[in-house]
Design an enzyme around this catalytic site. Structure first.
Site, PDB file in Angstrom:
ATOM      1  CE  LYS A  22      -1.822   3.116   2.037  1.00  0.00           C
ATOM      2  NZ  LYS A  22      -1.657   4.503   1.543  1.00  0.00           N
ATOM      3  CB  SER A  76       3.976  10.595  10.666  1.00  0.00           C
ATOM      4  OG  SER A  76       2.705   9.993  10.710  1.00  0.00           O
ATOM      5  CD  GLU A  87      13.196   2.113  10.640  1.00  0.00           C
ATOM      6  OE1 GLU A  87      13.479   3.251  11.050  1.00  0.00           O
ATOM      7  OE2 GLU A  87      13.787   1.091  10.993  1.00  0.00           O
ATOM      8  CB  CYS A 132      13.081   9.809   7.798  1.00  0.00           C
ATOM      9  SG  CYS A 132      14.130   8.774   6.780  1.00  0.00           S
ATOM     10  CD  GLU A 150       9.449  14.106  10.856  1.00  0.00           C
ATOM     11  OE1 GLU A 150       8.300  13.663  11.006  1.00  0.00           O
ATOM     12  OE2 GLU A 150      10.370  13.433  10.359  1.00  0.00           O
TER      13      GLU A 150
HETATM   14  P1  NAD Z   1       2.254   9.158   6.959  1.00  0.00           P
HETATM   15  O1  NAD Z   1       2.373   8.588   8.324  1.00  0.00           O
HETATM   16  O2  NAD Z   1       1.255  10.235   6.739  1.00  0.00           O
HETATM   17  O3  NAD Z   1       1.880   8.037   5.897  1.00  0.00           O
HETATM   18  C1  NAD Z   1       2.682   6.897   5.712  1.00  0.00           C
HETATM   19  C2  NAD Z   1       1.824   5.783   5.152  1.00  0.00           C
HETATM   20  O4  NAD Z   1       0.889   5.374   6.139  1.00  0.00           O
HETATM   21  C3  NAD Z   1       1.007   6.179   3.920  1.00  0.00           C
HETATM   22  O5  NAD Z   1       0.994   5.121   2.993  1.00  0.00           O
HETATM   23  C4  NAD Z   1      -0.378   6.393   4.511  1.00  0.00           C
HETATM   24  O6  NAD Z   1      -1.414   6.214   3.569  1.00  0.00           O
HETATM   25  C5  NAD Z   1      -0.415   5.321   5.578  1.00  0.00           C
HETATM   26  N1  NAD Z   1      -1.401   5.522   6.664  1.00  0.00           N
HETATM   27  C6  NAD Z   1      -1.911   6.699   7.123  1.00  0.00           C
HETATM   28  N2  NAD Z   1      -2.779   6.461   8.122  1.00  0.00           N
HETATM   29  C7  NAD Z   1      -2.833   5.118   8.307  1.00  0.00           C
HETATM   30  C8  NAD Z   1      -3.544   4.261   9.203  1.00  0.00           C
HETATM   31  N3  NAD Z   1      -4.392   4.746  10.113  1.00  0.00           N
HETATM   32  N4  NAD Z   1      -3.342   2.932   9.122  1.00  0.00           N
HETATM   33  C9  NAD Z   1      -2.468   2.428   8.213  1.00  0.00           C
HETATM   34  N5  NAD Z   1      -1.778   3.190   7.335  1.00  0.00           N
HETATM   35  C10 NAD Z   1      -1.948   4.522   7.376  1.00  0.00           C
HETATM   36  O7  NAD Z   1       3.719   9.639   6.525  1.00  0.00           O
HETATM   37  P2  NAD Z   1       4.182  10.462   5.221  1.00  0.00           P
HETATM   38  O8  NAD Z   1       3.686  11.875   5.344  1.00  0.00           O
HETATM   39  O9  NAD Z   1       3.854   9.717   3.977  1.00  0.00           O
HETATM   40  O10 NAD Z   1       5.761  10.431   5.393  1.00  0.00           O
HETATM   41  C11 NAD Z   1       6.470  11.347   6.188  1.00  0.00           C
HETATM   42  C12 NAD Z   1       6.862  10.748   7.505  1.00  0.00           C
HETATM   43  O11 NAD Z   1       7.562   9.528   7.290  1.00  0.00           O
HETATM   44  C13 NAD Z   1       7.807  11.625   8.298  1.00  0.00           C
HETATM   45  O12 NAD Z   1       7.447  11.610   9.646  1.00  0.00           O
HETATM   46  C14 NAD Z   1       9.165  10.949   8.113  1.00  0.00           C
HETATM   47  O13 NAD Z   1      10.099  11.207   9.116  1.00  0.00           O
HETATM   48  C15 NAD Z   1       8.758   9.521   8.065  1.00  0.00           C
HETATM   49  N6  NAD Z   1       9.776   8.709   7.399  1.00  0.00           N
HETATM   50  C16 NAD Z   1      10.560   7.896   8.191  1.00  0.00           C
HETATM   51  C17 NAD Z   1      11.565   7.123   7.617  1.00  0.00           C
HETATM   52  C18 NAD Z   1      12.421   6.236   8.458  1.00  0.00           C
HETATM   53  O14 NAD Z   1      13.035   5.320   7.917  1.00  0.00           O
HETATM   54  N7  NAD Z   1      12.505   6.438   9.756  1.00  0.00           N
HETATM   55  C19 NAD Z   1      11.768   7.185   6.237  1.00  0.00           C
HETATM   56  C20 NAD Z   1      10.958   8.022   5.474  1.00  0.00           C
HETATM   57  C21 NAD Z   1       9.956   8.770   6.067  1.00  0.00           C
END
Ligand code: NAD
Length: 501
Positions: A175, A229, A250, A284, A385
């Site tokens: 997904k 996130s 992550e 990230c 962040e």
């Molecule tokens: P996000 O949390 O908004 O979304 C990530 C994924 O989760 C998306 O596919 C989204 O559709 C899905 N999602 C959202 N709500 C959900 C739920 N209730 N149940 C299941 N899935 C759900 O994050 P984003 O805005 O796409 O990415 C940015 C964030 O990702 C930042 O906080 C960044 O630091 C983090 N990030 C971390 C790493 C790492 O390796 N630590 C790497 C890249 C990004």
């Protein structure tokens, strides 16, 4: 006419049962619609799971070295199509071409690493405490892995999860983030072209709160790997905890670069510009805090502002562009909000602090590279962040203070130290509470063959990449074979094992 893309479920490209779609737009030019992608529902997820169960039954029986061969072909196909994928990724995600080429390269490296792992996947054979008894462990596939990914590394992050999961013999349900469905589509096309049995991979597009949630809550998906996130990770973690699922998280970061008074300032300058404004700050591992020794603070800050002000903003597809747009309007509003918070907390906006306009920039979600000076430990712009092109600068008097500030946040992904003092470097390696530390390099630059991940609220103890991720996607089974022909009791009959005659 805008193309309607489909899911990949049960071995075929199919429309969602919901009949609903969402638009995918170019963040550098909101008028450019890339395509419409399925707004799938729980019924689509359920069909994908049924199919993946059949896929798992067959794929898990394929010998691991042969699974590795498929992944090798995936790596080769990614190599052949690198430029095309990079361009498609820049169009849908916004980061500059050099970076999307790097993103694809990370996928290639991950595929080729996974290929070789197919001939290792080591178990262990160890001595038993009893004579004529054999003791060993080996790895088994687990089942269905649900992979939920963010927008910022549209190809690399899915491959970090998918390739080791597949190499270990699992079937995957993928997904991708709503903002980057096209890159996900291209990746699945390549897996199929490489000869992966079609039911071993399922692609279900849609909203996290619907599709992602349905995956996390479905009992047949026993492994969830999530990058995104910290807030979303907490929701997923609660469900997985209740359902006893294996889970890799992550999540967010608030990474700091520490610059000491003996540092090479030109080197630190290049590092901070790349770390803070590369990917428009949406990594990230982005450098979002700069912790500088007071003796070099004013000089370095001036050097940074002079250069950052001249960074060329524009569409990532233009080779001259250095900083692309933010991913969407919501992300830009979040950046604006935090710059306001910084001002209210008493930070000085030294450069930037506005939406970027002129020369067509108003067509996309551009924001000026921003430097906040006079930031103190504990301010929200120092703790939270922002995920945009905003650098918070904090002045310190010593390495001890710098380490304390680095460690004083809830996240722990990456950190960096610029110094020429080898003792300081080794101290920092031990004392910085992050999963990754760089010395004389910025907070970004991970390589595919080393474990990647963070501590504290960045992660839950697992790692992606390298050799460690293979532990996450496989189950360790232990086997004892007693060939003594009599009952031997562990821990009890051990005394009798010493031959005293
Ligand atoms: P996000 O949390 O908004 O979304 C990530 C994924 O989760 C998306 O596919 C989204 O559709 C899905 N999602 C959202 N709500 C959900 C739920 N209730 N149940 C299941 N899935 C759900 O994050 P984003 O805005 O796409 O990415 C940015 C964030 O990702 C930042 O906080 C960044 O630091 C983090 N990030 C971390 C790493 C790492 O390796 N630590 C790497 C890249 C990004």
């Amino acid at each position: 006419m805008t193309e309607n893309f489909t899911n990949f479920i049960a071995g075929a490209w199919v429309a969602p049962r919901t009949g609903a779609y969402f638009e995918n737009r170019n963040p550098a030019d909101a008028g450019d619609v890339i395509g419409c992608f399925p707004r799938s529902g729980p019924e689509d997820v359920a069909r994908a799971i049924e199919s993946a169960q059949r896929g798992f039954a067959r794929w898990s029986q394929t010998p691991a070295p042969v699974r590795g061969e498929v992944l090798h072909r995936v790596g080769d196909l990614l190599t052949q199509r690198k430029e095309e994928i990079a361009r498609a990724m820049t169009r849908e995600m916004g980061k500059v071409l050099a970076e999307t080429r790097g993103d694809v390269q990370e996928g290639i490296d991950t595929a080729h690493y996974a290929h070789t792992e197919g001939r290792r996947l080591f178990g262990r054979t160890v001595p038993s405490e009893l004579r004529h008894k054999w003791a060993m462990s080996f790895r088994r596939p687990i089942g269905l892995a649900g992979l939920i990914t963010p927008f910022n590394f549209p190809l690399a992050i899915p491959t970090w999860k998918m390739f080791p999961a597949l190499l270990c013999g699992n079937a995957v349900i993928f997904k991708p983030a709503e903002d980057v469905p096209h890159t996900a589509h291209l990746l699945v096309e390549i897996l199929l072209e490489a000869g992966l049995p079609p039911e071993a991979v399922q692609l279900v597009h849609g909203e996290g709160s619907v599709v992602g949630k349905a995956m996390v809550e479905h009992p047949a998906i026993t492994v969830i790997s999530f990058t995104g996130s910290t807030e979303t990770g907490a929701i997923i973690g609660a469900t997985c905890g209740r359902m006893h699922k294996r889970l890799s998280l992550e999540m967010g970061g608030k990474n700091a670069m520490l610059v000491m008074d003996d540092a090479d300032l030109d080197l630190a300058l290049d590092g901070v510009l790349w770390g803070a404004f590369g990917t428009t700050g949406q990594r990230c591992t982005a450098t979002s805090r700069l912790v500088v020794h007071e003796k070099v603070h004013d000089r370095l800050l001036k050097m940074i502002c002079d250069r950052a002000e001249r960074l060329r903003l524009g569409p990532g597809l233009d080779e001259k562009t250095e900083v692309g747009p933010l991913i969407n309007e919501e992300a830009r509003k979040k950046v604006e909000y935090y710059v306001g918070v910084g001002r209210d907390e008493g930070a000085a906006v030294l450069i930037g602090g506005e939406r970027a306009t002129g020369q067509g920039l108003e067509r996309g979600w551009f924001y000026q590279p921003t430097v906040l000076g006079g930031v103190r430990a504990g301010m929200r712009v120092e703790q939270e962040e922002i995920f945009g092109p905003v650098l918070s600068v904090i002045k310190v008097g010593s390495l001890d203070e710098a380490i304390r500030i680095n460690n004083g946040v809830k996240y722990g992904l990456s950190s960096s130290l610029y110094t020429r003092d080898v003792n300081a470097a080794f101290r920092a390696m031990h004392e910085l509470d992050t999963g990754i530390t760089y010395v004389n390099a910025p907070t970004i630059g991970a390589e595919a063959h080393l474990p990647f991940g963070g501590v504290k609220q960045t992660g839950n103890g697992h790692r992606e990449g390298g050799w460690e991720v293979y532990d996450f996607y496989s189950e360790t089974k232990v086997v004892y074979v007693d060939f003594s022909g009599k009952l031997q009791r562990a821990q009890i009959d051990t005394e009798a094992q010493i031959d005293t005659e």
